[in-house]
Design a protein around this motif. Structure first.
Motif, PDB file in Angstrom:
ATOM      1  N   GLU A  67      35.363  36.924  46.505  1.00 12.88           N
ATOM      2  CA  GLU A  67      36.264  38.066  46.391  1.00 12.88           C
ATOM      3  C   GLU A  67      36.355  38.559  44.956  1.00 12.88           C
ATOM      4  N   ARG A  68      36.410  37.650  44.009  1.00 14.47           N
ATOM      5  CA  ARG A  68      36.639  38.034  42.621  1.00 14.47           C
ATOM      6  C   ARG A  68      35.509  38.880  42.049  1.00 14.47           C
ATOM      7  N   LEU A  69      34.280  38.579  42.416  1.00 18.59           N
ATOM      8  CA  LEU A  69      33.129  39.344  41.949  1.00 18.59           C
ATOM      9  C   LEU A  69      32.512  40.174  43.070  1.00 18.59           C
ATOM     10  N   TYR A  70      32.090  39.512  44.139  1.00 18.92           N
ATOM     11  CA  TYR A  70      31.392  40.224  45.210  1.00 18.92           C
ATOM     12  C   TYR A  70      32.329  41.144  45.980  1.00 18.92           C
ATOM     13  N   GLY A  71      33.546  40.706  46.249  1.00 20.30           N
ATOM     14  CA  GLY A  71      34.465  41.553  46.990  1.00 20.30           C
ATOM     15  C   GLY A  71      34.863  42.797  46.221  1.00 20.30           C
ATOM     16  N   ARG A  72      34.966  42.702  44.915  1.00 23.37           N
ATOM     17  CA  ARG A  72      35.374  43.842  44.097  1.00 23.37           C
ATOM     18  C   ARG A  72      34.206  44.776  43.784  1.00 23.37           C
ATOM     19  N   TRP A  73      33.038  44.185  43.508  1.00 18.37           N
ATOM     20  CA  TRP A  73      31.901  45.016  43.120  1.00 18.37           C
ATOM     21  C   TRP A  73      31.028  45.435  44.301  1.00 18.37           C
ATOM     22  N   PHE A  74      31.081  44.718  45.400  1.00 23.25           N
ATOM     23  CA  PHE A  74      30.300  45.052  46.595  1.00 23.25           C
ATOM     24  C   PHE A  74      31.239  45.135  47.803  1.00 23.25           C
ATOM     25  N   PRO A  75      32.195  46.075  47.772  1.00 20.38           N
ATOM     26  CA  PRO A  75      33.243  46.091  48.799  1.00 20.38           C
ATOM     27  C   PRO A  75      32.734  46.387  50.197  1.00 20.38           C
ATOM     28  N   ALA A  76      31.611  47.083  50.328  1.00 18.01           N
ATOM     29  CA  ALA A  76      31.110  47.398  51.667  1.00 18.01           C
ATOM     30  C   ALA A  76      30.608  46.163  52.393  1.00 18.01           C
ATOM     31  N   HIS A  77      30.262  45.112  51.664  1.00 16.48           N
ATOM     32  CA  HIS A  77      29.676  43.930  52.285  1.00 16.48           C
ATOM     33  C   HIS A  77      30.536  42.686  52.139  1.00 16.48           C
ATOM     34  N   PHE A  78      31.385  42.630  51.108  1.00 16.60           N
ATOM     35  CA  PHE A  78      32.258  41.472  50.921  1.00 16.60           C
ATOM     36  C   PHE A  78      33.711  41.887  50.719  1.00 16.60           C
ATOM     37  N   GLY A  79      34.060  43.080  51.192  1.00 11.92           N
ATOM     38  CA  GLY A  79      35.421  43.545  51.062  1.00 11.92           C
ATOM     39  C   GLY A  79      36.376  42.799  51.979  1.00 11.92           C
ATOM     40  N   PRO A  80      37.660  43.160  51.953  1.00  6.56           N
ATOM     41  CA  PRO A  80      38.648  42.434  52.758  1.00  6.56           C
ATOM     42  C   PRO A  80      38.377  42.486  54.248  1.00  6.56           C
ATOM     43  N   ASP A  81      37.879  43.617  54.762  1.00  6.31           N
ATOM     44  CA  ASP A  81      37.600  43.697  56.203  1.00  6.31           C
ATOM     45  C   ASP A  81      36.468  42.746  56.593  1.00  6.31           C
ATOM     46  N   ALA A  82      35.422  42.683  55.745  1.00  2.11           N
ATOM     47  CA  ALA A  82      34.294  41.811  56.064  1.00  2.11           C
ATOM     48  C   ALA A  82      34.703  40.344  56.014  1.00  2.11           C
ATOM     49  N   TYR A 123      32.959  58.374  45.284  1.00  3.79           N
ATOM     50  CA  TYR A 123      34.408  58.598  45.302  1.00  3.79           C
ATOM     51  C   TYR A 123      34.858  59.169  46.643  1.00  3.79           C
ATOM     52  N   ASP A 124      34.027  59.995  47.261  1.00  3.21           N
ATOM     53  CA  ASP A 124      34.365  60.514  48.595  1.00  3.21           C
ATOM     54  C   ASP A 124      34.454  59.384  49.605  1.00  3.21           C
ATOM     55  N   LEU A 125      33.531  58.421  49.522  1.00  3.64           N
ATOM     56  CA  LEU A 125      33.602  57.260  50.409  1.00  3.64           C
ATOM     57  C   LEU A 125      34.854  56.434  50.139  1.00  3.64           C
ATOM     58  N   TYR A 126      35.190  56.293  48.871  1.00  3.30           N
ATOM     59  CA  TYR A 126      36.331  55.450  48.517  1.00  3.30           C
ATOM     60  C   TYR A 126      37.654  56.062  48.967  1.00  3.30           C
ATOM     61  N   ARG A 127      37.822  57.355  48.784  1.00  3.94           N
ATOM     62  CA  ARG A 127      39.121  57.952  49.087  1.00  3.94           C
ATOM     63  C   ARG A 127      39.399  57.981  50.583  1.00  3.94           C
ATOM     64  N   ARG A 128      38.359  57.878  51.415  1.00  2.89           N
ATOM     65  CA  ARG A 128      38.591  57.818  52.857  1.00  2.89           C
ATOM     66  C   ARG A 128      39.082  56.448  53.302  1.00  2.89           C
ATOM     67  N   ASN A 129      38.774  55.431  52.528  1.00  2.00           N
ATOM     68  CA  ASN A 129      39.200  54.066  52.865  1.00  2.00           C
ATOM     69  C   ASN A 129      39.485  53.316  51.571  1.00  2.00           C
ATOM     70  N   PRO A 130      40.551  53.679  50.860  1.00  2.00           N
ATOM     71  CA  PRO A 130      40.789  53.101  49.518  1.00  2.00           C
ATOM     72  C   PRO A 130      41.090  51.613  49.577  1.00  2.00           C
ATOM     73  N   ASP A 131      40.519  50.897  48.628  1.00  2.00           N
ATOM     74  CA  ASP A 131      40.744  49.462  48.479  1.00  2.00           C
ATOM     75  C   ASP A 131      41.217  49.226  47.049  1.00  2.00           C
ATOM     76  N   PRO A 132      42.471  48.820  46.858  1.00  2.57           N
ATOM     77  CA  PRO A 132      42.978  48.662  45.483  1.00  2.57           C
ATOM     78  C   PRO A 132      42.242  47.603  44.685  1.00  2.57           C
ATOM     79  N   ARG A 133      41.543  46.680  45.344  1.00  2.00           N
ATOM     80  CA  ARG A 133      40.826  45.635  44.620  1.00  2.00           C
ATOM     81  C   ARG A 133      39.409  46.060  44.240  1.00  2.00           C
ATOM     82  N   ALA A 134      38.927  47.168  44.773  1.00  8.28           N
ATOM     83  CA  ALA A 134      37.563  47.611  44.467  1.00  8.28           C
ATOM     84  C   ALA A 134      37.449  47.983  42.992  1.00  8.28           C
ATOM     85  N   ALA A 135      36.381  47.549  42.342  1.00 11.37           N
ATOM     86  CA  ALA A 135      36.197  47.802  40.918  1.00 11.37           C
ATOM     87  C   ALA A 135      35.985  49.284  40.657  1.00 11.37           C
ATOM     88  N   MET A 136      36.678  49.808  39.663  1.00 15.91           N
ATOM     89  CA  MET A 136      36.501  51.181  39.192  1.00 15.91           C
ATOM     90  C   MET A 136      36.713  52.207  40.305  1.00 15.91           C
TER      91      MET A 136
END
Length: 823
Positions: free
Chosen positions: A710-725, A425-438
Motif C-alpha cells: 500500500e505504501r508504495l504500490y498502492g499509492r503509485w499504482f492505484p489501478a492495480h494495488f489500490g484499496p479496491d484491489a 486527472y480525468d480518470l482520477y476525478r471520476r474515482n478519487p483516492d486520497p492516498r493516490a500519489a500526486m
C-alpha cells in the motif's frame, strides 16, 4: 494425540547479503530431489502443511533461507528454483542411505528440540516443513545486466504505463492513457537512435572527417578525409559508413529484448476457467503475466523505428543536395515518401490495442513481426545506396540538419506528457483516492522524467563527443543547439532539487525531535538514555521520507517541464547555444548562461563516466554486479507493456512459478498453505494469490511483513494495488495478516477494510529500550529486516494456520513457542 502434520507457508525473506551466485552453485551440487509424498502410514485425517520462503529485494541463498547448509533443489532451474532441506526432501534417487545429505534424526532442530520429539499438539516437529523459492538470478548475478543502467529511460517510461488511476468502467479513457504512454515510449527510441546518428553521422563522419584540422588529430579518420581523395571521402559514403554504428545499436536492442523475453517472460501462467472478482483488477486476469503478443509487436515496431531513423538521417541530407540530375532527385523523393509511409505504419502498429489480459493470447502476428523490421532494413539499405551515390560537388560544411529533428521530438514529447496529464486527472476525478500519489498524476510525471533523462543524456553525450573531437573548439560547429540547451538545464534543476532536499531535511529534524518525546513515553520506568532515544527517533523520522516522495517528484517534474519549455524556446528563437545567446545581455545573465552550459556538459560527462565505471566494476566484481542488479528489482516488476527495450520483467517468470507451485501442491495434498512475503516478496505473493483459482485460495493464507503493497504500490499504482484491489484480494483469499514497524522506510500498514483487520499493531523496534535480563546486550533497531525473529511473527502464523481449516486440529500458540528463535 493429534496426527502429525506437514506444514506449508510461503514466506519471502530479505537478507543483508546478496549471494545469488551461490544459489546456482548449490543447485549444481545437489541433483533435483524427488517430490516427497505424504506418509502412507499417516492417519486419514492428517493434512500436510508447507512453508514456502521467497526472498525479497537483493536475494539470498537457500542455505540461509532454510537455516541449513544442506539443501536440495526440488524443482526449477539455475535461474529460479524451489529448495528444501535435504532431510525434508528425502534422499536423492541415487542414494542408498535414507538420511544421506540430511541431519541425523536425533540431532536437535533450531528450537533446541530433537527432530523426532512430538510437539505440543502431537505433531512430529514444532515448525512447518519449509521450501525456499530463489529468484534472485532473474535480476542480478550476470555481468551484462550492469549495462541495464543505460536503459533507465526505457524502464521509467514503462513504469508510467502502470501508474494510471483506478477508474472502473472507463475503458476508452484507459486505452487512451496506454496509447499516449506507448507513443511517448516510441519517441524515446527515436530519440536514442537519433542521438547515435548525431554522434556518428554528424559529429564524426560529417564535421570532423570533413575538416582537415580535426581529421588530422584523429588518425583513424584519415581515410575519410577529403584531403586523401579516397573512395570513402565523399560525404554521402562517409555517412553511409558511419550509419553502421546506430544500426548496430538498434540491432543490439532488438537482440537483448528478444533474448531476455525468451529467458524471463516466455513462461505461461496456469490456465484458469473460473470467473474472477471484477474488483480485483487486471492482476487477477489470466493473461496479465503473459504479454507475448504485445511484446513481439512492440519489439518489431521499435526496431523498425530505429532503422527508419537511421535511413532518414542518410536520405534527407542527400535529398536536400540533389536538384540535378532530375532522376536522382526523383528517386530520392520516392525513397523519402516510402520512409514516411513505413514510419506511419509503425505508428499505427503502436497505436493498436495493447495487452489482451482477459485470456492467454498465444498469437504472435508472425507476418507483422517479421515484415515490419525487414521492410525498414530494406529501406535502410536503399538509403545507404542512395546517399553513397557519386556527387562530385557535394562537400560537408556546418551541421547536418539535426536541430529541427531534436526540437520536434522535444515538442512532441511535451505535448504527449501534457495530454497524458489531462487524461490521468480525468480518470482520477471520476474515482478519487486520497492516498493516490500526486492526485493520480504520478504517471505523467514519471513519463516526463523519462523523456528528460533521454534528452539530457543525448545532449550530454553529443557535447562530450564534440569536445573530444574538437580540442580547440574552433574547427567544428558542434552538436545541435537544442541538445546543448537541454544539457544546460541540469544545473538549475539540481539547485531546485538540493533546495527541496534541504527543506525535507529540516522537516525530518523537527519530526525527530517530536519523536523523542514519544519514545520516552513508550518506555516508562526505564533509565533515560539520550543517545538511544535520539537514535530511535531519528530512524522513525527518516522512515517517513518515503511518504514525501510525491512532493519531491512533483517539484522535480514541474521544474523539468518549465526548464524544458525554456530550453525549447531558447533554442528555436535564437538558434545559438546558451552562452552565445546570452552575449550582450546583463552580466549576471551572461555568467549564469555560460556557467549552466559548461556545468551541464561536465555533469553529464561525469554521469557517463560513472556509468562506465560501474559497468566495468560489475564485470570484474561479483559483489558490485549484484548491487547494480538490485536496482532493477523494483523497477522491473512490471511487464514491458510500453517499451520493449526496457529491462526484462522478472515477475512474468516468478509469478507463474509461485502460482504453479502453490496450486499443484494444494491440489495434490489438500494441505494448508501460508504465503508469507517480505518487502518486494510480498508483492510477488499478492500477485501469485490473485492468479489462483477460488478453490485454491480457500486453502491459502497470506502473511506479509515489511510490505510496500500500500505504501508504495498502492499509492503509485492505484489501478492495480489500490484499496479496491486489496479489499478484493482480502475478500477472495484466506486469512491475511500484515506486520510492520514505524522504523521501516519501505513497509507499512495496508489499510485494507474488513473484519478481521489485516494490519497488526506496529511491532516494537527495538524490541527492548535498554539492557535487561531478557536482553543483556543492546537490542538493534531492525527497521526493514528480521521480521521473522519477532515473537509476533510466530503468533501471527499460528493464528493464520488455525483459521484456514477450523475443522482440523490446529496448534495453539504459546509464549514459550513465540520466544523460540525463528528461521
Amino acid at each position: 494425540m493429534e496426527p502429525a502434520r506437514e506444514t506449508l507457508a510461503v514466506r519471502v525473506i530479505p537478507t543483508a547479503s546478496h549471494e545469488c551466485e551461490r544459489t546456482v552453485a548449490g543447485a549444481q551440487k545437489h541433483p533435483t530431489a524427488p517430490e516427497p509424498a505424504p506418509s502412507p502410514t499417516a492417519p486419514p485425517t492428517a493434512r500436510p502443511d508447507l512453508e514456502l520462503l521467497v526472498h525479497g529485494v537483493g536475494g539470498t541463498t537457500p542455505e540461509k533461507m532454510l537455516g541449513d547448509p544442506r539443501t536440495v533443489r526440488v524443482t526449477g532451474d539455475d535461474t529460479a528454483a524451489v529448495f528444501r532441506r535435504a532431510e525434508d526432501a528425502g534422499p536423492p534417487e541415487d542414494s542408498d542411505d535414507a538420511t544421506s545429505g540430511g541431519r541425523p534424526r536425533d540431532e536437535p532442530d533450531r528450537g533446541g528440540r530433537p527432530r523426532d520429539e512430538p510437539d505440543r499438539d502431537g505433531g512430529s516437529r514444532g515448525e512447518p516443513v519449509q521450501e525456499a523459492y530463489v529468484w534472485c538470478n532473474l535480476t542480478s548475478g550476470n555481468a551484462s545486466r550492469a549495462l541495464w543502467l543505460l536503459l533507465l529511460p526505457f524502464m521509467v517510461v514503462n513504469l508510467a504505463h502502470w501508474m494510471r488511476p483506478a477508474a472502473p468502467g472507463r475503458t476508452r479513457t484507459i486505452r487512451l492513457y496506454g496509447l499516449l504512454v506507448r507513443l511517448a515510449a516510441l519517441s524515446l527510441t527515436v530519440l536514442l537512435v537519433a542521438a547515435a546518428c548525431e554522434v556518428a553521422l554528424d559529429l564524426v563522419a560529417w564535421q570532423c572527417a570533413g575538416v582537415t584540422a580535426c581529421s588530422g588529430r584523429h588518425s583513424w579518420l584519415s581515410f575519410l578525409s577529403p584531403a586523401g581523395h579516397g573512395w570513402w571521402s565523399a560525404p554521402g559514403r562517409r555517412l553511409a559508413l558511419a550509419a553502421l554504428a546506430p544500426t548496430a545499436l538498434t540491432a543490439l536492442l532488438w537482440y537483448l529484448s528478444h533474448r531476455t523475453w525468451s529467458a524471463y517472460e516466455s513462461h505461461r501462467p496456469m490456465v484458469r476457467t473460473s470467473e474472477t472478482d471484477p474488483d480485483a483488477g487486471a492482476l487477477a486476469s489470466p493473461g496479465f503475466w503473459y504479454g507475448r503478443r504485445l511484446g513481439a509487436r512492440l519489439r518489431a515496431a521499435h526496431t523498425a523505428a530505429g532503422l527508419l531513423t537511421v535511413a532518414a538521417a542518410l536520405t534527407f541530407p542527400a535529398l536536400r543536395r540533389d536538384h540535378h540530375p532530375a532522376l536522382l532527385h526523383t528517386l530520392g523523393l520516392i525513397l523519402g515518401a516510402a520512409l514516411l509511409g513505413w514510419a506511419l505504419t509503425v505508428v499505427v502498429v503502436v497505436c493498436r490495442r495493447g495487452r489482451s489480459e482477459a485470456r492467454l493470447d498465444p498469437k504472435t502476428d508472425r507476418h507483422l513481426v517479421r515484415g515490419l523490421p525487414l521492410g525498414a532494413l530494406a529501406l535502410l539499405l536503399l538509403a545507404a545506396l542512395y546517399a553513397g551515390w557519386s556527387r562530385p560537388r557535394w562537400q560537408s560544411a556546418g551541421r547536418l540538419p539535426g536541430d529541427p529533428v531534436f526540437g520536434t521530438l522535444m515538442l512532441i514529447q511535451g505535448v504527449l506528457v501534457l495530454a497524458l496529464a489531462v487524461v490521468a486527472y480525468d480518470l482520477y476525478r471520476r474515482n478519487p483516492d486520497p492516498r493516490a500519489a500526486m492526485s493520480g498524476l504520478g504517471g505523467p510525471a514519471v513519463a516526463l522524467l523519462a523523456c528528460a533523462l533521454g534528452g539530457v543524456a543525448s545532449g550530454g553525450v553529443a557535447q562530450r563527443v564534440a569536445d573530444w573531437l574538437d580540442g580547440t573548439r574552433s574547427s567544428l560547429s558542434g552538436p545541435p543547439v537544442t541538445l546543448t540547451w537541454q544539457a544546460s538545464a541540469i544545473p538549475p534543476l539540481l539547485l531546485v532539487l538540493l533546495a527541496t532536499t534541504a527543506l525535507l531535511g529540516v522537516r525530518v529534524g523537527r519530526l525527530a525531535r517530536a519523536e523523542r518525546v514519544r519514545v520516552r513515553h513508550q518506555h516508562p520506568g526505564e533509565p533515560e538514555d539520550p543517545a538511544r532515544t535520539r537514535a530511535i527517533a531519528r530512524t522513525r523520522a527518516m522512515a517517513t521520507l518515503t511518504d514525501r516522495a510525491p512532493l519531491l517528484l512533483a517539484v522535480v517534474s514541474v521544474t523539468t517541464l518549465l526548464l524544458g519549455a525554456a530550453a525549447l524556446t531558447g533554442s528555436q528563437t535564437t538558434g545559438l547555444p546558451p552562452a552565445r545567446a546570452a552575449q550582450g545581455t546583463d552580466e549576471p545573465v551572461r555568467i549564469a548562461a555560460e556557467t549552466a552550459q559548461a556545468l551541464g556538459s561536465w555533469l553529464v560527462g561525469v554521469g557517463l563516466l560513472l556509468f562506465v565505471t560501474w559497468g566495468r566494476r560489475a564485470y570484474k566484481d561479483a559483489s558490485a554486479r549484484r548491487t547494480i542488479g538490485i536496482l532493477w528489482d523494483v523497477g522491473t516488476f512490471w511487464p514491458r507493456a510500453a517499451h520493449p527495450f526496457a529491462p526484462p520483467c522478472y515477475a512474468e517468470r516468478a509469478v507463474p512459478d509461485l502460482t504453479w507451485r502453490t496450486a499443484t501442491w494444494t491440489e495434490r495434498t489438500g494441505g494448508r498453505l501460508v504465503l508469507s512475503g517480505h518487502s518486494q516478496g510480498s508483492v510477488l505473493v499478492a500477485a501469485a494469490a490473485w492468479q489462483l483459482s477460488p478453490a485454491t485460495r480457500e486453502r491459502v493464507a497470506l502473511l506479509t511483513y515489511g510490505s510496500p503493497l500500500e505504501r508504495l504500490y498502492g499509492r503509485w499504482f492505484p489501478a492495480h494495488f489500490g484499496p479496491d484491489a486489496l479489499a478484493a484480494l482480502h475478500r477472495d483469499t484466506g486469512p491475511w495478516t500484515n506486520l510492520y514497524r514505524r522504523t521501516d522506510p519501505i513497509g507499512g500498514p495496508l489499510r485494507v477494510p474488513g473484519e478481521p483487520h489485516v494490519d497488526h499493531e506496529p511491532l516494537a523496534d527495538p524490541r527492548a529500550y535498554g539492557r535487561s535480563p531478557e536482553h543483556p546486550l543492546p537490542a538493534p533497531i531492525l527497521g526493514h529486516s528480521d521480521y521473522q525473529d519477532d515473537p509476533a511473527f510466530a503468533r501471527a502464523r499460528a493464528r493464520l494456520l488455525a483459521r484456514l481449516h477450523p475443522g482440523l486440529p490446529a496448534q495453539r500458540p504459546s509464549v514459550q513457542e513465540d520466544e523460540a528463535p525463528m528461521s
